[in-house]
Design a protein around this motif. Structure first.
Motif, mmCIF file in Angstrom:
data_model
loop_
_atom_site.group_PDB
_atom_site.id
_atom_site.type_symbol
_atom_site.label_atom_id
_atom_site.label_comp_id
_atom_site.label_asym_id
_atom_site.label_seq_id
_atom_site.Cartn_x
_atom_site.Cartn_y
_atom_site.Cartn_z
ATOM 1 N N ARG A 188 -6.767 4.263 -1.688
ATOM 2 C CA ARG A 188 -6.443 4.419 -0.267
ATOM 3 C C ARG A 188 -6.216 5.918 -0.088
ATOM 4 O O ARG A 188 -5.549 6.538 -0.900
ATOM 5 C CB ARG A 188 -5.210 3.620 0.111
ATOM 6 N N SER A 189 -6.793 6.489 0.955
ATOM 7 C CA SER A 189 -6.678 7.934 1.119
ATOM 8 C C SER A 189 -6.108 8.284 2.483
ATOM 9 O O SER A 189 -6.220 7.518 3.446
ATOM 10 C CB SER A 189 -8.027 8.608 0.919
ATOM 11 N N GLU A 190 -5.482 9.436 2.533
ATOM 12 C CA GLU A 190 -4.986 9.984 3.794
ATOM 13 C C GLU A 190 -5.163 11.500 3.750
ATOM 14 O O GLU A 190 -5.144 12.099 2.665
ATOM 15 C CB GLU A 190 -3.521 9.614 4.024
ATOM 16 N N SER A 208 -14.944 3.164 -7.115
ATOM 17 C CA SER A 208 -13.581 2.699 -7.348
ATOM 18 C C SER A 208 -13.007 3.460 -8.533
ATOM 19 O O SER A 208 -13.750 3.891 -9.410
ATOM 20 C CB SER A 208 -13.575 1.202 -7.682
ATOM 21 N N ASP A 264 -4.156 1.535 -5.442
ATOM 22 C CA ASP A 264 -3.595 0.225 -5.144
ATOM 23 C C ASP A 264 -4.393 -0.809 -5.933
ATOM 24 O O ASP A 264 -5.357 -0.462 -6.627
ATOM 25 C CB ASP A 264 -3.685 -0.035 -3.635
ATOM 26 N N THR A 298 0.774 2.508 -6.120
ATOM 27 C CA THR A 298 1.625 1.525 -5.471
ATOM 28 C C THR A 298 2.417 0.813 -6.564
ATOM 29 O O THR A 298 2.068 0.886 -7.761
ATOM 30 C CB THR A 298 0.809 0.486 -4.682
ATOM 31 N N SER A 313 0.802 -1.219 0.000
ATOM 32 C CA SER A 313 0.000 0.000 0.000
ATOM 33 C C SER A 313 0.839 1.275 0.000
ATOM 34 O O SER A 313 0.300 2.361 -0.008
ATOM 35 C CB SER A 313 -0.949 0.002 1.204
ATOM 36 N N THR A 327 -3.930 7.211 -3.033
ATOM 37 C CA THR A 327 -2.994 6.219 -3.557
ATOM 38 C C THR A 327 -3.813 5.129 -4.219
ATOM 39 O O THR A 327 -4.709 4.546 -3.600
ATOM 40 C CB THR A 327 -2.117 5.616 -2.443
ATOM 41 N N THR A 367 -7.592 15.348 0.798
ATOM 42 C CA THR A 367 -6.957 14.034 0.877
ATOM 43 C C THR A 367 -5.924 13.834 -0.218
ATOM 44 O O THR A 367 -5.946 14.476 -1.262
ATOM 45 C CB THR A 367 -7.991 12.896 0.766
#
Length: 132
Positions: free
Chosen positions: A126-128, A55, A104, A25, A4, A102, A99
Motif C-alpha cells: 500500500r503506498s502513499e 508484489s 500488508d 502492518t 492497513s 506499507t 512514496t
C-alpha cells in the motif's frame, strides 16, 4: 488499529534521509514472525515486474542476490526475530521515490517463489505520497 495501518517502521537507511520509507502492518509482522520460525531469517525484494513480480516477494535472507541494480529502502527490527531487509529494484525506486510503502497481507495465493505462498495469504504494498 485497522489492518492497513503501519505497526512497525523500518529504520531509515538511504544516505541523507532520516525518515522511514517502508512499514509493516500488524498482520504482516505477525505472518513474518510465523514464516521466520519456519524458514529462518527473511528479506523482501520489490521488483518492477508485472503480475506477481509487482508484489513484494519474501525470501529466506540471502536467497535473492541483490546488487547495484537494487536499493535497500529499510531494515525492520522484527520483534522476536531479528533484522529484515526491504530491497527494491533501482528502476522501480525511480518511479516510487516519492512514496512511502506499507507492507500488508491479504487472503489469497501469491507467487510460488515467495515464502508465504503455501499459507494461503500474500503480501501486498500500500503506498502513499511522502508528505501527504
Amino acid at each position: 488499529m485497522a489492518a492497513s495501518e503501519a505497526a512497525l517502521e523500518a529504520a531509515a537507511v538511504l544516505p541523507g534521509e532520516d525518515f522511514s520509507r517502508v512499514a509493516l502492518t500488524a498482520d504482516a509482522a505477525g505472518l513474518l514472525r510465523k514464516l521466520w520460525g519456519i524458514h529462518g531469517p527473511l528479506m523482501f525484494h520489490q521488483s518492477g515486474g508485472c503480475c506477481d513480480g509487482s508484489s513484494p516477494m519474501c525470501y529466506p535472507a540471502g536467497e535473492f542476490i541483490t546488487a547495484e541494480a537494487d536499493v535497500l529502502l529499510g531494515v525492520f527490527d522484527l520483534p522476536g526475530c531479528g533484522p529484515l531487509e526491504f530491497w527494491m529494484s533501482r528502476e522501480q525506486f525511480a518511479y516510487w521515490k516519492h512514496t512511502r510503502l506499507t507492507v500488508d497481507v491479504v487472503e489469497g495465493r501469491g507467487s510460488g517463489f515467495s515464502v508465504e505462498a503455501p499459507e494461503g495469504r500474500r503480501f501486498l504494498i500500500r503506498s502513499e505520497l511522502l508528505g501527504g
